[in-house]
Write an enzyme that holds these catalytic residues in place. Sequence first.
Site, mmCIF file in Angstrom:
data_model
loop_
_atom_site.group_PDB
_atom_site.id
_atom_site.type_symbol
_atom_site.label_atom_id
_atom_site.label_comp_id
_atom_site.label_asym_id
_atom_site.label_seq_id
_atom_site.Cartn_x
_atom_site.Cartn_y
_atom_site.Cartn_z
ATOM 1 C CG ASP A 40 -2.002 1.002 1.144
ATOM 2 O OD1 ASP A 40 -3.095 0.653 0.702
ATOM 3 O OD2 ASP A 40 -1.740 2.165 1.498
ATOM 4 C CE1 TYR A 129 -4.034 -5.858 7.806
ATOM 5 C CE2 TYR A 129 -5.486 -6.733 6.131
ATOM 6 C CZ TYR A 129 -5.124 -5.711 6.987
ATOM 7 O OH TYR A 129 -5.876 -4.549 7.021
#
Length: 179
Positions: A40, A129
Amino acid sequence: MNEQFGSCRIELAQGDITAQQVDAIVNAANSRLAGGGGVDGAIHRAAGPKLMEETFTKFPDGCQTGSAVATSAGRLSVKFIFHAVGPIWRGGVAGEADLLASAYRRCLELAVDHSCRSIAFPALSTGAYGYPMDLAAERSLSTVREFLLEQKQPELVRFVLFDGGSFGAFARALEAMSE
Ligand code: ADP
């Protein structure tokens, strides 16, 4: 490494998702679409501030886990960025595998809807994650293969793996799948 599935191809490459010459690249976003590190951060840095403006304007409520939304690509030369929200790994008992598959499928649907012939994915959920790489490789590849065999598009799906470890995990999983 390449593998043909009907008229479509899955390709594995090691490198940086922002350097890909394809119609669409996929961002590993969070559900607030609020920006972060990893993929990101790299995508927003390369695309420039217009990307965040567009994302917030179009999707003020963010995006659910297991889904994805499309924006244009700012300074990047690709046509679209699909912001996918993969699951946070919670030990494998919270539906992570289905949510991961669903995030990939949604991106492939967006690719078809936006007439993209080629799309590049990072290994969603395998960084911050915490999704175990081998399990993610298996699930990600089998989801894409199933979609390609059913829908016969997009023509090219490239997985862009950031380092040797993730490339190796995806290469083993792709080899096992095509045996
Ligand atoms: P998530 O929050 O979904 O886990 P991350 O961005 O933290 O997303 O990581 C996803 C994967 O992308 C990790 O395997 C990480 O090593 C890899 N990665 C990080 N930066 C890049 C990049 N510029 N291009 C491709 N892959 C990247």
